[in-house]
Design a protein around this motif. Sequence first.
Motif, PDB file in Angstrom:
ATOM      1  N   LYS A   1      31.796  54.119  13.247  1.00 27.20           N
ATOM      2  CA  LYS A   1      31.232  53.340  12.208  1.00 27.20           C
ATOM      3  C   LYS A   1      29.813  53.805  12.437  1.00 27.20           C
TER       4      LYS A   1
ATOM      5  N   TYR B   1      25.440  53.196  11.127  1.00 30.41           N
ATOM      6  CA  TYR B   1      24.296  52.367  10.399  1.00 30.41           C
ATOM      7  C   TYR B   1      23.113  53.380  10.111  1.00 30.41           C
TER       8      TYR B   1
ATOM      9  N   ASP C   1      17.839  49.303   9.161  1.00 30.81           N
ATOM     10  CA  ASP C   1      18.803  48.453   8.345  1.00 30.81           C
ATOM     11  C   ASP C   1      20.154  48.231   9.035  1.00 30.81           C
ATOM     12  N   THR C   2      20.317  47.045   9.548  1.00 31.31           N
ATOM     13  CA  THR C   2      21.647  46.732   9.973  1.00 31.31           C
ATOM     14  C   THR C   2      22.486  45.686   9.225  1.00 31.31           C
TER      15      THR C   2
ATOM     16  N   LYS D   1      24.921  44.565   5.824  1.00 31.10           N
ATOM     17  CA  LYS D   1      26.162  45.137   5.349  1.00 31.10           C
ATOM     18  C   LYS D   1      25.991  46.407   4.465  1.00 31.10           C
TER      19      LYS D   1
ATOM     20  N   SER E   1      24.106  48.899   4.941  1.00 32.19           N
ATOM     21  CA  SER E   1      23.967  50.174   5.803  1.00 32.19           C
ATOM     22  C   SER E   1      25.174  50.397   6.413  1.00 32.19           C
ATOM     23  N   TYR E   2      26.021  49.384   6.596  1.00 29.90           N
ATOM     24  CA  TYR E   2      27.365  49.773   7.276  1.00 29.90           C
ATOM     25  C   TYR E   2      28.410  50.411   6.651  1.00 29.90           C
TER      26      TYR E   2
ATOM     27  N   TYR F   1      24.361  58.268   2.366  1.00 29.00           N
ATOM     28  CA  TYR F   1      23.381  57.213   2.024  1.00 29.00           C
ATOM     29  C   TYR F   1      22.433  57.925   1.070  1.00 29.00           C
TER      30      TYR F   1
ATOM     31  N   ARG G   1      25.614  48.225  17.635  1.00 29.05           N
ATOM     32  CA  ARG G   1      25.893  47.117  16.729  1.00 29.05           C
ATOM     33  C   ARG G   1      27.393  46.716  16.989  1.00 29.05           C
TER      34      ARG G   1
END
Length: 241
Positions: free
Chosen positions: A124, A126, A130-131, A133, A135-136, A156, A238
Motif C-alpha cells: 500500500k 501514501y 496526506d493520509t 483516502k 492519497s491511499y 499521483y 498507517r
Amino acid sequence: MFLNSLSPSRQYKIEKMVLLIRKLSLSVWHNDPLGRNSFLGEREVDLAGWDWRNNKLNWYMLKPRSLSTINCVDHRGVINLSIKYIPPGSLGRKTPPSGEVHIWVKDTKDLPQLRPSGVGSFVKCYVLPDTSKKSYQKTLIVQRDSNPVFNHTIVYDGFHTEDLKDACVELTVWDHEKLTNHFLGGIQLGLGTGSSYGIAVDWMDSTQEEVAFWQEMMTTANEWIEASLPLRSLAGKRKLK
C-alpha cells in the motif's frame, strides 16, 4: 523498562547452526488508536552464547534506539521498484497540467515468513503528509509467496516541483488475512529532513539509500529511476483503512 523473555512466544523455523551466528533483535512499541507507533526501547540478544537448556524467567533492560536500527539493519526483505517525476507542462503545452509522480512497484524478495493463516501479501502507498483516502492506493493481493511479483504502477498528480522536498512516498508491505493485516516492512522516499512544510514529523526519516533515490528522481525528470531498497520497520506506519 524491562523485557520479559517468557512473554507470548513467536516461532521461527531456523536451523540451529544458523542461530549460532545470529542476534535476536527485539523492539517494543506503543500503538495508539490512530495507528501510529512510538518506539519505546529495544534489546539485542547474542544467540552464540545462549543457554538452550534455559527455561527460567529472564529480564533484560531495554536500550535506546541503536544506530544499527536507525540505519535499517532490521532487514525485512527487499522491494524492487522504479519511480519517475513528470514536471508540469513537460510533455507539451499544459501537459500534464500539474506534476506527476509515477511509482512502479515491481516485486519484493525475502519477505518475513508469512503466517499459515495469511491469504497473501500486498503493497500500500501514501503520499505524506496526506493520509486521506485520496492519497491511499494499493496493489492487488499476491497469494502466499515470499517473493511476490506485483508489477503495479501507481500515479499521483498535483505535484508541483517545490512539493517534492516536503512530500514523502511511503510504501509498506502487508501480510493479509480475512480479518486483519500484519505489517511486514516498508520504505519512505523523501529527503529525510525530519520536517514537512515547516512542521516536525516522525515519518520524514528516509535512509541514505532512500534519500539518494528520491534526489535522483528530482534531478532526472521524465525518466524511470530504478532501485532495490531494503524494507524496514517504520515509526508511523498507517493502518489499512
